[in-house]
Write a protein that holds these residues in place. Structure first.
Motif, PDB file in Angstrom:
ATOM      1  N   ARG A 142       1.214   4.237  -2.873  1.00 48.76           N
ATOM      2  CA  ARG A 142       1.033   5.662  -2.594  1.00 48.76           C
ATOM      3  C   ARG A 142       2.247   6.479  -3.039  1.00 48.76           C
ATOM      4  O   ARG A 142       2.112   7.512  -3.696  1.00 48.76           O
ATOM      5  CB  ARG A 142       0.773   5.860  -1.096  1.00 48.76           C
ATOM      6  CG  ARG A 142       0.376   7.283  -0.749  1.00 48.76           C
ATOM      7  CD  ARG A 142       0.013   7.443   0.707  1.00 48.76           C
ATOM      8  NE  ARG A 142       1.193   7.440   1.565  1.00 48.76           N
ATOM      9  CZ  ARG A 142       1.471   6.518   2.469  1.00 48.76           C
ATOM     10  NH1 ARG A 142       0.658   5.490   2.618  1.00 48.76           N
ATOM     11  NH2 ARG A 142       2.558   6.589   3.213  1.00 48.76           N
ATOM     12  N   SER A 183       0.829  -1.205   0.000  1.00 47.87           N
ATOM     13  CA  SER A 183       0.000   0.000   0.000  1.00 47.87           C
ATOM     14  C   SER A 183       0.867   1.259   0.000  1.00 47.87           C
ATOM     15  O   SER A 183       0.610   2.213  -0.754  1.00 47.87           O
ATOM     16  CB  SER A 183      -0.920  -0.006   1.228  1.00 47.87           C
ATOM     17  OG  SER A 183      -1.647   1.196   1.319  1.00 47.87           O
ATOM     18  N   GLU A 203       2.573   6.583  -6.948  1.00 48.77           N
ATOM     19  CA  GLU A 203       1.573   7.470  -7.570  1.00 48.77           C
ATOM     20  C   GLU A 203       1.914   8.937  -7.334  1.00 48.77           C
ATOM     21  O   GLU A 203       1.651   9.786  -8.187  1.00 48.77           O
ATOM     22  CB  GLU A 203       0.185   7.132  -7.035  1.00 48.77           C
ATOM     23  CG  GLU A 203      -0.349   5.808  -7.588  1.00 48.77           C
ATOM     24  CD  GLU A 203      -1.555   5.280  -6.827  1.00 48.77           C
ATOM     25  OE1 GLU A 203      -2.101   6.038  -5.991  1.00 48.77           O
ATOM     26  OE2 GLU A 203      -1.940   4.123  -7.060  1.00 48.77           O
ATOM     27  N   GLU A 204       2.517   9.235  -6.185  1.00 47.23           N
ATOM     28  CA  GLU A 204       2.926  10.607  -5.893  1.00 47.23           C
ATOM     29  C   GLU A 204       3.983  11.087  -6.888  1.00 47.23           C
ATOM     30  O   GLU A 204       4.058  12.277  -7.213  1.00 47.23           O
ATOM     31  CB  GLU A 204       3.457  10.720  -4.462  1.00 47.23           C
ATOM     32  CG  GLU A 204       2.361  10.664  -3.404  1.00 47.23           C
ATOM     33  CD  GLU A 204       2.921  10.534  -1.992  1.00 47.23           C
ATOM     34  OE1 GLU A 204       4.164  10.495  -1.841  1.00 47.23           O
ATOM     35  OE2 GLU A 204       2.118  10.481  -1.036  1.00 47.23           O
TER      36      GLU A 204
END
Length: 634
Positions: free
Chosen positions: A455, A451, A458-459
């Motif tokens: 995150r 997870s 994607e940032e």
């Protein structure tokens, strides 16, 4: 042969030629030249000065002149700094090295040596799921097996499953009391977690039942206790009144708590269940097989996810009777002795240890003799010259005793027993405890890592052209890679604190940083449709010199073979993790300063593409030996 070994051999020959001085190669010290000095490798002269009675400068000049004159393809110059002979390796050597090795994905690995090694790791209990500590164990075991295989050994990976004893009976008893027939299938809970929940339920009930007994003991009401327990309780209560050290007080309270736990009704039930199992009670054995089966199904999912596998699995329920014949053999040889109560011991005081029980007075073997019996069985089945046990450092003493007893009674392969000890893994919040159910489950931690990987990725905003299944695979690769790298980058002997967020930083000493560097290189190669073969022979003549960062990268790549060997000798995967990180940093520094696509000439472009390909190959190889995948794109 590595460049340092070549220089060492040339130095040995030079000493013999100039001074008739014969020195073993192991006594000739070759180091990388410190960055503040000119040169690539340094010959340390101090050990020769006493024999030759020359000044460091004179000796350095004589040896340096001879080395350069007789090894023109290897060395191009030297300088002397206070007893250190700094040697400059000829650029042509590095260019030739690159030409020979850049396209070889197997660079750094050795051919089969015929050596057989066994690596035992994981060794879970069947009363709970794998946790963070198991992950460090599994990653170490898997990595050291791959490292040894890369050094030419034939490796057998094994696991001993602790599938019997009071711990599994606790889960079984709690399931009988509270489950109402529930199963992993009916609840949708993974099998090992399902059984682990009942272990925690048992421990909670045990804690409740033990507290009134602890309170009674603290009031010095000791009726119902006798023998050693009674005398121990009196001694500990007296010590508690005087003791001021916090750790010692905690230890005394734990001792009292353990006696109280053993006097509860629920613990008596669990012990009776264990006796029934040992007696072959049909109902108990069936329940034991069923609940262990649930756990194995759960383990299989986790093992598959983290990449752990085994060539042979041993089960304690099949091995716990091993060792009885060994005890008889030890008595006959005079290695063991029998006490008046019938128990059998070995006296290891002369070896700096103590007396050790090897068989109880009721004739049952203890863990040490079971382990010796299994060690003998392993040797008879596989004939390994080295048998490695990946077990936490709380068992250091146990394995000292195991090896010593095995050697004394001359068990075959005893000299090859090696304990790969490792330190505890803690979280920023502190230690984990199984009984309270506060252990970090491996499955939960892996999910969290994936997870976080998603995150962070994607940032960065670079995955817009990935479809859903590609993203899932990428996040799994990054998350697991971050977890494995963080747990393996520390010397196994050291305890460590695991921080999930820190482990997945794309700019730090992390797996994702190395993975990203690999993906970056692969992107460069894709743009050029991989390395062209137009100049495989011309580069060596068309490019006669290297820029500092080009040379620095080749030097780092050349060291990989020695790094793989060092990791095997030291049984230490962190050597590889550190190297992979340093190689990635070296490449990024090179690439920041020098364009590949817009190089000064076509020959330089091809040289740099070859540098790219070899760096990608070595990163993939090093990370693979750590059990870590590297993505083609990120």
């Amino acid at each position: 042969m590595s460049i340092s070994d070549q220089i060492r051999m040339a130095s040995k020959n030079t000493l013999e030629k100039l001074y008739s001085l014969s020195i073993d190669e192991s006594n000739i010290q070759i180091n990388e030249t410190k960055p503040e000095f000119e040169g690539d490798y340094t010959l340390v002269l101090f050990s020769f000065l006493k024999h030759l009675k020359k000044s460091p400068d004179q000796l350095g000049r004589e040896i340096g002149d001879e080395l350069v004159a007789n090894n023109p393809n290897l060395l191009s110059g030297f300088n002397i700094i206070k007893g250190f002979l700094n040697l400059t390796v000829n650029d042509s050597y590095w260019i030739d090295f690159l030409q020979v090795n850049y396209a070889d994905p197997g660079f750094g690995k050795k051919k089969s040596s015929g050596k057989k090694v066994m690596v035992e790791y994981s060794s879970p209990n069947t009363n709970k799921p794998l946790h963070l500590g198991h992950l460090r164990n599994n990653f170490l075991g898997l990595s050291i097996a791959e490292i040894l295989r890369a050094n030419g050994a034939g490796v057998t990976k094994t696991c001993i499953v602790n599938d019997r004893g009071i711990h599994i009976c606790k889960s079984m008893l709690a399931w009988q009391k509270y489950a109402n027939g529930a199963t992993p299938q009916s609840t949708g809970i993974k099998g090992d977690h399902f059984v682990g929940d009942y272990y925690v339920r048992f421990e909670n009930d045990l804690k409740i039942q033990a507290q009134p007994i602890i309170d009674r003991i603290k009031r010095n009401e000791l009726s119902g206790f006798e023998g050693n327990e009674l005398s121990d309780l009196k001694k500990w209560l007296t010590a508690l009144q005087r003791e001021t050290n916090k750790e010692k007080i905690e230890k005394l309270n734990d001792e009292i708590k353990e006696i109280a736990r053993n006097h509860t009704a629920i613990m008596a039930e669990a012990k009776q269940m264990l006796r029934n199992w040992e007696a072959g009670d049909k109902e108990v054995v069936e329940l034991w097989e069923k609940m262990n089966g649930w756990v194995y199904d759960g383990f299989a999912i986790t093992y598959n996810r983290i990449g752990s596998d085994f060539d042979k699995i041993y089960y304690e329920s099949n091995t716990y009777l091993l060792g009885k014949d060994i005890v008889k053999e030890g008595l006959d040889k005079g290695v063991f002795y029998k006490k008046e109560d019938g128990s059998v011991w070995i006296d290891l005081t002369a070896d700096g240890l103590d007396e050790k029980l090897v068989m109880r007075r009721d004739g049952t073997s203890v863990y040490i003799t079971q382990d010796i019996g299994l060690a003998e069985q392993k040797f008879n089945e596989y004939k390994p010259s080295e048998s490695i046990y990946v077990v936490g450092d709380e068992q250091n003493y146990h394995f000292k005793v195991l090896k010593l007893i095995a050697e004394k009674i001359k068990i075959p392969g005893a000299e090859g027993i090696y304990h790969l000890s490792y330190g505890m893994v803690e979280l920023p919040t502190g230690r984990m405890k199984s009984r309270e159910g506060t252990v970090v489950d491996a499955d939960d931690l892996i999910d969290e890592m994936v997870s976080i990987a998603g995150r962070h990725t994607e940032e960065l905003g670079k995955v817009k052209d990935f479809n859903e299944s590609e993203l899932k695979e990428l996040y799994d690769t990054i998350g697991l890679g971050a977890l494995k790298f963080f747990l393996l980058r520390v010397d196994p002997k050291k305890r460590m604190i695991f921080n999930p967020e820190e482990s997945i930083d794309f700019h730090g000493f992390t797996g994702p940083f190395v993975q990203y560097t690999h993906a970056r290189i692969k992107s460069i190669l894709r743009k050029e449709n991989a390395v062209s073969s137009r100049f495989p022979t011309a580069i060596g003549t068309a490019v006669s010199s290297l820029l500092k960062l080009e040379k620095g990268l080749i030097v780092k790549l050349e060291q990989y073979t020695a790094i793989v060997e060092q990791a095997a000798i030291e049984h230490n995967p962190s050597v590889l993790a550190i190297y992979a990180f340093e190689l990635a940093k070296t490449f990024n520094t090179f690439y920041t300063e020098h364009s590949v696509m817009n190089a000064e000439s076509e020959e330089k472009k091809q040289l740099r593409l070859q540098l790219c390909e070899m760096t990608a190959n070595v990163i993939a190889s090093a990370m693979g030996l750590l059990g870590i995948k590297v993505p083609e794109r990120m």
